[in-house]
Scaffold this motif. Structure first.
Motif, PDB file in Angstrom:
ATOM      1  N   LYS A  56      13.997  -0.186   0.183  1.00 45.68           N
ATOM      2  CA  LYS A  56      14.451  -0.782  -1.073  1.00 45.68           C
ATOM      3  C   LYS A  56      14.884  -2.233  -0.836  1.00 45.68           C
ATOM      4  CE  LYS A  56      17.943  -0.163  -4.729  1.00 45.68           C
ATOM      5  NZ  LYS A  56      18.730  -1.380  -4.440  1.00 45.68           N
ATOM      6  N   ASN A  57      15.639  -2.462   0.237  1.00 42.40           N
ATOM      7  CA  ASN A  57      16.069  -3.817   0.564  1.00 42.40           C
ATOM      8  C   ASN A  57      14.870  -4.709   0.882  1.00 42.40           C
ATOM      9  OD1 ASN A  57      18.784  -3.157   0.281  1.00 42.40           O
ATOM     10  ND2 ASN A  57      19.030  -2.629   2.425  1.00 42.40           N
ATOM     11  N   ALA A  58      13.937  -4.169   1.667  1.00 39.98           N
ATOM     12  CA  ALA A  58      12.752  -4.942   2.036  1.00 39.98           C
ATOM     13  C   ALA A  58      11.931  -5.302   0.804  1.00 39.98           C
ATOM     14  CB  ALA A  58      11.903  -4.143   3.028  1.00 39.98           C
ATOM     15  N   ARG A  59      11.834  -4.372  -0.146  1.00 35.72           N
ATOM     16  CA  ARG A  59      11.089  -4.626  -1.379  1.00 35.72           C
ATOM     17  C   ARG A  59      11.746  -5.754  -2.182  1.00 35.72           C
ATOM     18  NH1 ARG A  59      10.658   0.188  -2.594  1.00 35.72           N
ATOM     19  NH2 ARG A  59      12.455   0.471  -3.947  1.00 35.72           N
ATOM     20  N   GLU A  60      13.071  -5.734  -2.261  1.00 33.56           N
ATOM     21  CA  GLU A  60      13.792  -6.777  -2.995  1.00 33.56           C
ATOM     22  C   GLU A  60      13.633  -8.127  -2.310  1.00 33.56           C
ATOM     23  OE1 GLU A  60      17.748  -5.276  -3.105  1.00 33.56           O
ATOM     24  OE2 GLU A  60      17.361  -3.871  -4.761  1.00 33.56           O
ATOM     25  N   TRP A  61      13.665  -8.143  -0.986  1.00 36.05           N
ATOM     26  CA  TRP A  61      13.482  -9.408  -0.264  1.00 36.05           C
ATOM     27  C   TRP A  61      12.070  -9.955  -0.468  1.00 36.05           C
ATOM     28  CZ3 TRP A  61      15.778  -6.998   4.822  1.00 36.05           C
ATOM     29  CH2 TRP A  61      17.150  -6.827   4.661  1.00 36.05           C
ATOM     30  N   ASP A 113      12.775 -13.709   7.979  1.00 38.01           N
ATOM     31  CA  ASP A 113      13.398 -13.285   9.231  1.00 38.01           C
ATOM     32  C   ASP A 113      14.065 -11.915   9.068  1.00 38.01           C
ATOM     33  OD1 ASP A 113      14.193 -14.099  12.029  1.00 38.01           O
ATOM     34  OD2 ASP A 113      16.188 -13.760  11.181  1.00 38.01           O
ATOM     35  N   ARG A 114      14.689 -11.685   7.907  1.00 34.48           N
ATOM     36  CA  ARG A 114      15.282 -10.371   7.643  1.00 34.48           C
ATOM     37  C   ARG A 114      14.212  -9.285   7.659  1.00 34.48           C
ATOM     38  NH1 ARG A 114      19.278 -10.985   2.425  1.00 34.48           N
ATOM     39  NH2 ARG A 114      20.459 -12.820   3.104  1.00 34.48           N
ATOM     40  N   LEU A 115      13.100  -9.558   6.976  1.00 28.12           N
ATOM     41  CA  LEU A 115      12.006  -8.583   6.931  1.00 28.12           C
ATOM     42  C   LEU A 115      11.445  -8.313   8.323  1.00 28.12           C
ATOM     43  CD1 LEU A 115       9.994  -9.679   3.764  1.00 28.12           C
ATOM     44  CD2 LEU A 115      11.198  -7.524   4.091  1.00 28.12           C
ATOM     45  N   LYS A 116      11.327  -9.361   9.109  1.00 26.67           N
ATOM     46  CA  LYS A 116      10.746  -9.245  10.440  1.00 26.67           C
ATOM     47  C   LYS A 116      11.542  -8.283  11.315  1.00 26.67           C
ATOM     48  CE  LYS A 116       9.434 -12.020  14.465  1.00 26.67           C
ATOM     49  NZ  LYS A 116       9.388 -13.396  15.043  1.00 26.67           N
ATOM     50  N   HIS A 117      12.878  -8.286  11.149  1.00 28.90           N
ATOM     51  CA  HIS A 117      13.735  -7.485  12.027  1.00 28.90           C
ATOM     52  C   HIS A 117      14.291  -6.233  11.343  1.00 28.90           C
ATOM     53  CE1 HIS A 117      13.602 -10.579  15.092  1.00 28.90           C
ATOM     54  NE2 HIS A 117      13.923 -11.492  14.189  1.00 28.90           N
ATOM     55  N   GLN A 118      13.792  -5.917  10.156  1.00 32.63           N
ATOM     56  CA  GLN A 118      14.316  -4.782   9.404  1.00 32.63           C
ATOM     57  C   GLN A 118      14.067  -3.447  10.110  1.00 32.63           C
ATOM     58  OE1 GLN A 118      16.408  -4.377   7.233  1.00 32.63           O
ATOM     59  NE2 GLN A 118      15.820  -3.195   5.438  1.00 32.63           N
ATOM     60  N   TYR A 119      12.992  -3.369  10.893  1.00 29.54           N
ATOM     61  CA  TYR A 119      12.644  -2.102  11.540  1.00 29.54           C
ATOM     62  C   TYR A 119      12.519  -2.256  13.059  1.00 29.54           C
ATOM     63  CZ  TYR A 119      11.363  -1.083   6.693  1.00 29.54           C
ATOM     64  OH  TYR A 119      11.374  -0.923   5.332  1.00 29.54           O
ATOM     65  N   ASP A 120      13.306  -3.136  13.624  1.00 32.05           N
ATOM     66  CA  ASP A 120      13.214  -3.389  15.066  1.00 32.05           C
ATOM     67  C   ASP A 120      13.508  -2.158  15.920  1.00 32.05           C
ATOM     68  OD1 ASP A 120      12.379  -5.952  14.840  1.00 32.05           O
ATOM     69  OD2 ASP A 120      14.271  -6.909  15.394  1.00 32.05           O
ATOM     70  N   ASP A 121      14.256  -1.215  15.375  1.00 27.30           N
ATOM     71  CA  ASP A 121      14.631  -0.031  16.147  1.00 27.30           C
ATOM     72  C   ASP A 121      13.566   1.066  16.097  1.00 27.30           C
ATOM     73  OD1 ASP A 121      15.275   0.075  13.401  1.00 27.30           O
ATOM     74  OD2 ASP A 121      16.506   1.861  13.728  1.00 27.30           O
ATOM     75  N   LEU A 122      12.491   0.848  15.346  1.00 31.81           N
ATOM     76  CA  LEU A 122      11.436   1.856  15.200  1.00 31.81           C
ATOM     77  C   LEU A 122      10.150   1.342  15.860  1.00 31.81           C
ATOM     78  CD1 LEU A 122      12.084   2.814  11.484  1.00 31.81           C
ATOM     79  CD2 LEU A 122      12.793   4.095  13.507  1.00 31.81           C
ATOM     80  N   ARG A 123       9.929   1.727  17.098  1.00 30.45           N
ATOM     81  CA  ARG A 123       8.803   1.187  17.851  1.00 30.45           C
ATOM     82  C   ARG A 123       8.062   2.254  18.662  1.00 30.45           C
ATOM     83  NH1 ARG A 123       8.537  -4.271  17.926  1.00 30.45           N
ATOM     84  NH2 ARG A 123      10.333  -5.435  17.104  1.00 30.45           N
ATOM     85  N   TYR A 180       0.832  -1.212   0.000  1.00 29.62           N
ATOM     86  CA  TYR A 180       0.000   0.000   0.000  1.00 29.62           C
ATOM     87  C   TYR A 180       0.863   1.258   0.000  1.00 29.62           C
ATOM     88  CZ  TYR A 180      -3.627   3.310   1.495  1.00 29.62           C
ATOM     89  OH  TYR A 180      -4.479   4.379   1.578  1.00 29.62           O
ATOM     90  N   PHE A 181       1.912   1.271   0.803  1.00 27.74           N
ATOM     91  CA  PHE A 181       2.721   2.473   0.985  1.00 27.74           C
ATOM     92  C   PHE A 181       3.910   2.567   0.036  1.00 27.74           C
ATOM     93  CE2 PHE A 181       0.600   2.346   5.131  1.00 27.74           C
ATOM     94  CZ  PHE A 181       0.244   3.673   5.270  1.00 27.74           C
ATOM     95  N   ASP A 182       4.297   1.475  -0.578  1.00 26.03           N
ATOM     96  CA  ASP A 182       5.530   1.458  -1.353  1.00 26.03           C
ATOM     97  C   ASP A 182       5.422   2.315  -2.615  1.00 26.03           C
ATOM     98  OD1 ASP A 182       8.103   0.846  -1.796  1.00 26.03           O
ATOM     99  OD2 ASP A 182       7.809  -1.284  -2.180  1.00 26.03           O
ATOM    100  N   GLU A 183       6.564   2.606  -3.201  1.00 24.15           N
ATOM    101  CA  GLU A 183       6.604   3.362  -4.452  1.00 24.15           C
ATOM    102  C   GLU A 183       5.885   2.575  -5.558  1.00 24.15           C
ATOM    103  OE1 GLU A 183      10.615   4.157  -5.420  1.00 24.15           O
ATOM    104  OE2 GLU A 183      11.085   5.149  -3.528  1.00 24.15           O
ATOM    105  N   SER A 184       5.164   3.298  -6.397  1.00 27.33           N
ATOM    106  CA  SER A 184       4.454   2.651  -7.500  1.00 27.33           C
ATOM    107  C   SER A 184       4.349   3.621  -8.669  1.00 27.33           C
ATOM    108  CB  SER A 184       3.058   2.202  -7.059  1.00 27.33           C
ATOM    109  OG  SER A 184       2.293   3.311  -6.625  1.00 27.33           O
ATOM    110  N   GLN A 185       4.172   3.060  -9.849  1.00 26.65           N
ATOM    111  CA  GLN A 185       4.024   3.848 -11.064  1.00 26.65           C
ATOM    112  C   GLN A 185       2.546   4.089 -11.347  1.00 26.65           C
ATOM    113  OE1 GLN A 185       6.549   5.123 -13.063  1.00 26.65           O
ATOM    114  NE2 GLN A 185       7.950   4.432 -11.439  1.00 26.65           N
TER     115      GLN A 185
END
Length: 280
Positions: free
Chosen positions: A103-108, A187-197, A30-35
């Motif tokens: 960008k990394n999360a989108r690629e994953w 698992d990478r996606l799950k912890h990608q934003y652990d510092d933002l809470r 929903y929030f990601d970049e789109s054309q």
């Protein structure tokens, strides 16, 4: 780029459900970049939130359209959602600083979709009603039966059996390897934003639909923040249920969540009242 100002008490999102997708991955789409088309030209759109509301409603778009058959159908794909979610990653204030992370999360996520498609190829072929694994098992049983019925020691049978066994082991190895890759990326996606809470929301209600696109039965689970319990409102009956029932894996079932309501953590006891308690 488009920033969306949301001065509402309730914010409503729609996420598209698909196999292997959790609530966050649905919101990411929903929030990601789109054309998009803008005045006859292609433009890049990115949605961010300037101010979050106290109450957040997320609807799962289960009723979808099959372009091949021109019929609507209900997607019963399981979508994992959590008791507590954090929306910091979608805030305007983090748009630039999180660009590389998104960008990394989108690629994953794209890799997860690719690996999931690979796993689907190991599933049942709709034309013959069998999976590759089942085909190999049947071939093995056939060769073993031929060997038992043949009085001679047929080397050709033994060779075929060895090839099938090799293919079966290779298939099993590919499936396990693909599952491991998916688990690692998830698992990478799950912890990608652990510092933002800071922007924390707690689940308050889960709407359930049982049935198909054109019919079914509805009920709702509502969390009682005062007594720390889940209540199930099903027609005229209200009962207390275990939390595991609310968050159960619904894979393979036509009974599944289609809407979740979250309340801002610091306001949950002030804004919602699950049970109207009256003094004696």
């Amino acid at each position: 780029m488009t920033s969306l100002t949301l001065p509402f008490l309730v914010l409503f999102y729609i996420v598209v459900v698909s196999e292997g997708r959790d609530l966050y991955s649905g919101l990411d789409v929903y929030f990601d970049e789109s054309q998009v088309d803008f005045n006859g030209t292609r433009a890049e759109r990115e949605v961010t939130v300037i101010e979050l509301p106290p109450i957040l409603q997320i609807q799962v778009q289960r009723v979808q359209f099959d372009r091949v058959t021109s019929n609507v159908y209900k997607s019963n794909a399981y979508i994992k959602f959590d008791k507590v979610i954090h929306l910091d990653r979608y805030m305007e204030q983090y748009r630039e600083t999180l660009r590389e992370r998104r960008k990394n999360a989108r690629e994953w996520s794209q890799l997860i979709d690719q690996y999931t498609q690979v796993l689907d190829e190991f599933g049942i072929d709709k034309t013959i009603g069998l999976s590759p694994d089942e085909i190999l098992k049947r071939a093995t049983r056939f060769i073993l039966a031929q060997c038992e019925n043949d009085a001679t020691d047929d080397l050709e049978y033994q060779k075929d059996f060895a090839e099938i066994k090799k293919d079966s082991e290779r298939l099993k190895s590919q499936k396990e390897e693909t599952k491991e890759k998916i688990a690692e990326l998830q698992d990478r996606l799950k912890h990608q934003y652990d510092d933002l809470r800071e922007c924390e929301y707690r689940i308050h209600a889960v709407f359930i639909h049982s049935g198909q696109a054109s019919f079914g039965h509805y009920w709702i689970y509502i969390y009682d923040f005062e007594l720390d319990r889940w209540l199930k409102y099903n027609d005229t009956e209200v009962s207390e249920v275990e939390e595991a029932e609310v968050f159960a894996d619904t894979s393979g079932s036509s009974t599944n969540p289609y809407c979740m309501v979250y309340v801002r953590a610091q306001d949950c006891k002030r804004l919602v009242n699950t049970v109207c308690r009256r003094p004696n």
